[in-house]
Design an enzyme around this catalytic site. Structure first.
Site, PDB file in Angstrom:
ATOM      1  N   HIS A   1       0.755  -1.174   0.022  1.00  0.00           N
ATOM      2  CA  HIS A   1      -0.014  -0.002  -0.041  1.00  0.00           C
ATOM      3  C   HIS A   1       0.952   1.000  -0.085  1.00  0.00           C
ATOM      4  O   HIS A   1       2.000   1.360   0.721  1.00  0.00           O
ATOM      5  CB  HIS A   1      -0.879   0.055   1.243  1.00  0.00           C
ATOM      6  CG  HIS A   1      -2.057   0.780   1.100  1.00  0.00           C
ATOM      7  ND1 HIS A   1      -2.630   1.380  -0.087  1.00  0.00           N
ATOM      8  CD2 HIS A   1      -2.955   1.213   2.309  1.00  0.00           C
ATOM      9  CE1 HIS A   1      -3.648   2.261   0.222  1.00  0.00           C
ATOM     10  NE2 HIS A   1      -3.816   2.005   1.763  1.00  0.00           N
TER      11      HIS A   1
ATOM     12  N   SER B   1     -36.122  -6.351 -17.475  1.00  0.00           N
ATOM     13  CA  SER B   1     -37.413  -6.124 -18.210  1.00  0.00           C
ATOM     14  C   SER B   1     -37.327  -4.611 -18.657  1.00  0.00           C
ATOM     15  O   SER B   1     -36.666  -3.755 -18.056  1.00  0.00           O
ATOM     16  CB  SER B   1     -38.350  -6.213 -17.309  1.00  0.00           C
ATOM     17  OG  SER B   1     -38.367  -5.126 -16.151  1.00  0.00           O
TER      18      SER B   1
HETATM   19  N1  LIG Z   1      -6.330  -6.572   3.900  1.00  0.00           N
HETATM   20  C1  LIG Z   1      -6.181  -6.402   2.766  1.00  0.00           C
HETATM   21  O1  LIG Z   1      -7.272  -6.631   2.079  1.00  0.00           O
HETATM   22  C2  LIG Z   1      -5.077  -5.351   1.882  1.00  0.00           C
HETATM   23  C3  LIG Z   1      -5.344  -5.585   0.663  1.00  0.00           C
HETATM   24  C4  LIG Z   1      -4.094  -4.759  -0.238  1.00  0.00           C
HETATM   25  C5  LIG Z   1      -3.165  -4.327   0.633  1.00  0.00           C
HETATM   26  N2  LIG Z   1      -3.242  -4.254   2.084  1.00  0.00           N
HETATM   27  C6  LIG Z   1      -2.140  -3.611   2.822  1.00  0.00           C
HETATM   28  O2  LIG Z   1      -1.233  -4.668   3.181  1.00  0.00           O
HETATM   29  C7  LIG Z   1      -0.547  -4.286   4.428  1.00  0.00           C
HETATM   30  C8  LIG Z   1      -0.836  -5.322   5.540  1.00  0.00           C
HETATM   31  O3  LIG Z   1      -2.208  -5.240   5.729  1.00  0.00           O
HETATM   32  P1  LIG Z   1      -2.976  -6.362   6.421  1.00  0.00           P
HETATM   33  O4  LIG Z   1      -4.706  -6.099   6.406  1.00  0.00           O
HETATM   34  O5  LIG Z   1      -2.397  -7.643   5.940  1.00  0.00           O
HETATM   35  O6  LIG Z   1      -2.729  -5.978   7.906  1.00  0.00           O
HETATM   36  P2  LIG Z   1      -3.248  -6.697   9.249  1.00  0.00           P
HETATM   37  O7  LIG Z   1      -4.072  -8.049   8.676  1.00  0.00           O
HETATM   38  O8  LIG Z   1      -3.939  -5.561   9.866  1.00  0.00           O
HETATM   39  O9  LIG Z   1      -1.888  -7.321   9.849  1.00  0.00           O
HETATM   40  C9  LIG Z   1      -1.465  -6.774  11.108  1.00  0.00           C
HETATM   41  C10 LIG Z   1      -0.179  -7.029  11.299  1.00  0.00           C
HETATM   42  O10 LIG Z   1       0.529  -6.270  11.920  1.00  0.00           O
HETATM   43  C11 LIG Z   1       1.120  -6.613  13.077  1.00  0.00           C
HETATM   44  N3  LIG Z   1       1.001  -5.433  13.920  1.00  0.00           N
HETATM   45  C12 LIG Z   1       0.036  -4.738  14.329  1.00  0.00           C
HETATM   46  N4  LIG Z   1       0.348  -3.742  15.144  1.00  0.00           N
HETATM   47  C13 LIG Z   1       1.627  -3.987  15.450  1.00  0.00           C
HETATM   48  C14 LIG Z   1       2.705  -3.305  16.301  1.00  0.00           C
HETATM   49  N5  LIG Z   1       2.304  -2.127  17.309  1.00  0.00           N
HETATM   50  N6  LIG Z   1       3.949  -3.981  16.356  1.00  0.00           N
HETATM   51  C15 LIG Z   1       4.072  -5.072  15.836  1.00  0.00           C
HETATM   52  N7  LIG Z   1       3.376  -5.568  14.950  1.00  0.00           N
HETATM   53  C16 LIG Z   1       2.025  -5.064  14.692  1.00  0.00           C
HETATM   54  C17 LIG Z   1       0.045  -7.754  13.646  1.00  0.00           C
HETATM   55  O11 LIG Z   1       0.669  -8.516  14.520  1.00  0.00           O
HETATM   56  P3  LIG Z   1       0.042  -9.199  15.776  1.00  0.00           P
HETATM   57  O12 LIG Z   1      -0.731 -10.350  15.464  1.00  0.00           O
HETATM   58  O13 LIG Z   1       1.125  -9.548  16.466  1.00  0.00           O
HETATM   59  O14 LIG Z   1      -0.791  -7.821  16.321  1.00  0.00           O
HETATM   60  C18 LIG Z   1      -0.253  -8.506  12.211  1.00  0.00           C
HETATM   61  O15 LIG Z   1       0.914  -9.276  12.105  1.00  0.00           O
HETATM   62  C19 LIG Z   1      -0.992  -2.876   4.693  1.00  0.00           C
HETATM   63  O16 LIG Z   1      -0.134  -1.878   4.016  1.00  0.00           O
HETATM   64  C20 LIG Z   1      -2.468  -2.911   3.726  1.00  0.00           C
HETATM   65  O17 LIG Z   1      -3.034  -1.456   3.460  1.00  0.00           O
HETATM   66  C21 LIG Z   1      -4.189  -4.898   2.668  1.00  0.00           C
END
Ligand SMILES: NC(=O)c1ccc[n+]([C@@H]2O[C@H](COP(=O)([O-])OP(=O)(O)OC[C@H]3O[C@@H](n4cnc5c(N)ncnc54)[C@H](OP(=O)(O)O)[C@@H]3O)[C@@H](O)[C@H]2O)c1
Length: 402
Positions: free
Chosen positions: A178, A324
């Site tokens: 992203h 329709s």
């Molecule tokens: N989700 C989508 O559909 C999608 C689509 C395209 C692109 N993206 C992009 O891909 C990237 C990842 O998104 P995602 O949706 O996969 O993220 P997510 O599911 O929210 O994953 C969060 C990750 O971040 C870790 N995390 C959160 N807070 C933290 C902290 N303070 N310190 C260390 N680790 C932390 C979590 O670990 P813990 O389990 O230890 O909390 C988890 O491994 C982002 O840039 C997003 O914009 C997402």
């Protein structure tokens, strides 16, 4: 009873010729289906495609764009290209899971970096990642990696940046899914080092879809972009990584355009806007005396189960041709009223994206230690709305749930 209600609700579209797979109801007459097919053929015939190995130049409505496809990157070539690399994938949420497992199944040298004993750590172990072998704490994974794939949540990317940045030494590559962190660097404080390649592969779907499409032998569409090209190979690396994480087709963009369009789209037609339309239409039907089932069927069920997949598969012209005459006349007449009334709201939304307001709000909200509790309270409120409670009942009556 339920199917009688359905039939009555959906009568404007019903014919006996075709049965929609899910609700056993139809919207297309044989005659109009044939006409719709005829209408759609020239549109596809008009798309000009020129192909040179894995790059296609496609004429999108008069604008030529290059689209990259995985055909140019067979597995052996990928393995050779990344033979000296360790891909350190930081974060194992939705994208981390999908991209990480696809990279592993493609045979690449990938390791995961997450907080020890957090939800992601445990999830990774369940998926077969082994502590000390290919699962590490974040710092250790980054120190071992040559390509650092930052798949933390966007708020976490900002929070952890002061610790991550010093480890991004010359020769490493930084990868995002992203454009959020570098584009809004004034707010996120993610100022990338100037001596490394910084690239993006943003799958156009959830990490779960990235995984299921890969397992089905298909590939998700992704955007690719280059923020900084120090080696002269940044774009090639982005394409190769796009293929390696499971993309089928890759569309070139910039970090800025990716993040602007993504924040705008999810707040608009993809979720926020469509939810607002659903609620407005449902509320009017209920205020005018319609039952919850009728209001829900006419607002959400028919849209998501029948019409939207057809629009997705064939386009709006096909949809108008297939419905329709009564439905067609009214829908075309009302399009411009909605369009002109909604366009100022969409412009307001786009402004709010580019001036950073949406980013600021997202960072503040998602960094709040009470975030999960507050979010759950919001979900509970939505879950308890009459429209979605009615939806639960309607879904339970779908043939596949009986
Ligand atoms: N989700 C989508 O559909 C999608 C689509 C395209 C692109 N993206 C992009 O891909 C990237 C990842 O998104 P995602 O949706 O996969 O993220 P997510 O599911 O929210 O994953 C969060 C990750 O971040 C870790 N995390 C959160 N807070 C933290 C902290 N303070 N310190 C260390 N680790 C932390 C979590 O670990 P813990 O389990 O230890 O909390 C988890 O491994 C982002 O840039 C997003 O914009 C997402």
């Amino acid at each position: 009873m339920a199917s009688r209600t359905f039939t009555r609700v959906l009568r404007p579209f019903v014919s006996r010729q075709f049965v929609a797979p899910v609700q056993k109801r139809t919207i297309i007459t044989a005659f109009s289906a044939a006409r719709a097919t005829a209408a759609v053929t020239p549109r596809f015939a008009g798309v000009s495609v020129q192909q040179k190995r894995g790059v296609k130049t496609i004429d999108f409505a008069g604008v030529k764009e290059e689209v990259y496809e995985r055909a140019d990157w067979p597995r052996e070539k990928l393995l050779d290209y990344f033979k000296n690399d360790t891909l350190a994938l930081i974060g194992y949420g939705s994208q981390g899971h999908g991209q990480g497992l696809n990279l592993r199944d493609n045979g690449l040298n990938v390791i995961i970096g997450v907080r020890k004993n957090g939800a992601s750590w445990n999830e990774a172990i369940k998926d077969g990642w082994v502590p000390g072998k290919n699962l590490f704490e974040m710092d250790e994974a980054i120190s071992k990696g040559t390509i650092i794939m930052n798949l933390l949540s966007d708020a976490a990317q900002s929070e952890t940046w002061p610790a991550i940045k010093p480890q991004l030494t010359q020769g490493k590559t930084l990868y995002f899914s992203h454009g959020f962190s570098p584009v809004f660097k004034d707010l996120t404080k993610v100022e990338v080092p100037t001596d490394i390649d910084v690239i993006l592969v943003a799958p156009k779907g959830s990490g779960r879809t990235v995984r299921t499409l890969f397992k089905d032998g298909r590939g998700i569409n992704s955007s690719i972009a280059v923020w900084q090209d120090v080696t002269g190979k940044a774009k090639e690396k982005a394409i190769a990584l796009g293929v390696a994480v499971g993309s089928g087709y890759m569309y070139e963009t910039t970090f800025q355009k990716e993040v602007y369009s993504d924040l705008y789209g999810e707040r608009g037609c993809l979720m926020g806007g469509i939810h607002g339309m659903f609620l407005a239409q449902y509320e009017v039907l209920r205020e005018r005396g319609h039952s919850p089932s009728e209001a829900f069927n006419e607002t959400v069920e028919e849209a998501t189960q029948s019409l939207y997949p057809l629009i997705g598969g064939n386009g709006m012209d096909w949809m108008y041709a297939a419905c329709s005459t009564t439905a067609r006349r009214g829908a075309i007449d009302w399009t411009n009223k909605f369009r002109h009334n909604l366009k100022p709201v969409f412009n307001q939304l786009y402004d709010s994206v580019i001036d950073g307001s949406e980013t600021k709000r997202s960072l503040e909200y998602n960094s709040d230690p009470e975030y999960r509790k507050k979010f759950e309270a919001e979900l509970e409120e939505i879950r308890n709305m009459e429209i979605w409670r009615a939806g639960k009942a309607v879904r339970s009556l779908r043939p596949e749930n009986n």
